[in-house]
Enzyme design. Sequence first.
Site, PDB file in Angstrom:
ATOM      1  N   LYS A 115       1.217  -0.765   0.075  1.00 56.15           N
ATOM      2  CA  LYS A 115      -0.095  -0.055  -0.046  1.00 56.15           C
ATOM      3  C   LYS A 115       0.770   0.993  -0.022  1.00 56.15           C
ATOM      4  O   LYS A 115       0.493   2.061  -0.618  1.00 56.15           O
ATOM      5  CB  LYS A 115      -1.198   0.281   1.470  1.00 56.15           C
ATOM      6  CG  LYS A 115      -1.378  -1.422   1.157  1.00 56.15           C
ATOM      7  CD  LYS A 115      -3.241  -0.559   1.939  1.00 56.15           C
ATOM      8  CE  LYS A 115      -4.377  -1.518   1.775  1.00 56.15           C
ATOM      9  NZ  LYS A 115      -5.630  -1.461   2.929  1.00 56.15           N
ATOM     10  N   LYS A 197      -7.471 -14.279  -9.241  1.00 57.87           N
ATOM     11  CA  LYS A 197      -7.959 -14.046  -8.386  1.00 57.87           C
ATOM     12  C   LYS A 197      -9.390 -12.848  -8.807  1.00 57.87           C
ATOM     13  O   LYS A 197      -9.251 -12.567  -9.507  1.00 57.87           O
ATOM     14  CB  LYS A 197      -7.976 -14.299  -6.913  1.00 57.87           C
ATOM     15  CG  LYS A 197      -9.131 -14.577  -5.572  1.00 57.87           C
ATOM     16  CD  LYS A 197      -8.345 -14.470  -4.547  1.00 57.87           C
ATOM     17  CE  LYS A 197      -9.480 -13.584  -3.640  1.00 57.87           C
ATOM     18  NZ  LYS A 197      -8.890 -13.337  -2.393  1.00 57.87           N
ATOM     19  N   LYS A 200     -11.973  -7.203  -6.094  1.00 53.73           N
ATOM     20  CA  LYS A 200     -12.759  -6.028  -6.516  1.00 53.73           C
ATOM     21  C   LYS A 200     -11.925  -4.959  -7.451  1.00 53.73           C
ATOM     22  O   LYS A 200     -12.959  -4.243  -7.473  1.00 53.73           O
ATOM     23  CB  LYS A 200     -13.958  -5.838  -5.395  1.00 53.73           C
ATOM     24  CG  LYS A 200     -13.083  -5.428  -3.848  1.00 53.73           C
ATOM     25  CD  LYS A 200     -13.563  -5.438  -2.585  1.00 53.73           C
ATOM     26  CE  LYS A 200     -12.880  -5.287  -1.319  1.00 53.73           C
ATOM     27  NZ  LYS A 200     -14.140  -5.189  -0.445  1.00 53.73           N
TER      28      LYS A 200
END
Length: 334
Positions: A115, A197, A200
């Site tokens: 991040k 995968k 979102k």
Amino acid sequence: MIDGKKVLFSGMQSTGNLTLGNYLGALKNWVSLSDEYECFYSVVDLHSITVRQDPAELRKRARALLTLYIAAGLDPEKNCIYYQSHVSAHAELSWILNCFTYMGELNRMTQFKDKAAKHADNINAGLFTYPVLMAADILLYQADVVPVGKDQLQHLEITRDIAQRFNGIYGDVFTVPEPYIGKAGAKIMSLQDPSKKMSKSDENTNASIYLMDDPDTIIRKFKRAVTDSEGQIVYREEQPGIRNLIDIYSACTGKTPEQVEAEFAGKGYGEFKMAVGEAVVDVLKPLQDRFHDLSQNKDYIDSVIKNNAEKASYYANKTLRKVQKKVGFPEKVR
Ligand code: TRP
């Protein structure tokens, strides 16, 4: 233990739209857990602000996520579904635990490194101590088990380390949580790259089915799903796209992969993709209808938010008071 049941805690961020992968892989399976566990599912809005958010959007998405849980079948009488920001004990315990966590430990967190690289202009202290807040979430409820994805296992590990360190100094204050490895939900892959995968945060919106996608969009995305040139509907590693579609169809219909193979033996990919799309629509349509009905029912959702925040606060504050006493804070004068 609460009322003779083990405690389960999990937290979810409301950022991003939930996908079919989140539903078939996790949410759908949570519904049955409330029989066995006392379940807490927090919408972790304190965590969300470690990256910049649009305030109106954050508020809207948090409510949508909470509503979606109920629409997916989590009974809010049996599952404590609440906003993290409504229970101030999370922030308070987090501060205390910060003082029992080492910089070196936090420096090793791979999510922080990822991040920090992604938000290089905003590497704030909250992003760094994110795992400590997560530890506070879990330990406040004396959770025995925590269902988490692989990406969160490192955070669960540091939670255990913090709990053990604290217990080592002050006696048995915290339950040391275990990851919950339940009946594995289906692992759903991207429709555009079946080696990844379904996520979102995928930039290619054709790669993911969002829970609020309308039927036409769902069918269109399945029509475009990446397959192969083998031309047969067989469940095997060499055909990851087809295998993913079989997994989705299985999860939606309850059929085994063998039954799906038999059903579509000799049939073409076009026909199979349509069938998968329709099976997904059949699963998502009722969920969407419930979501829309619930969204209209403002008073009901408000009452869930209020009652569950009170319930969560009750358990959280019990632990917090114990911790405050242990570390030596003076008792309040009443
Ligand atoms: N960090 C988790 C995630 O991004 C969310 C989370 C916050 C969580 N607190 C938690 C998960 C406590 C499990 C338990 O997925």
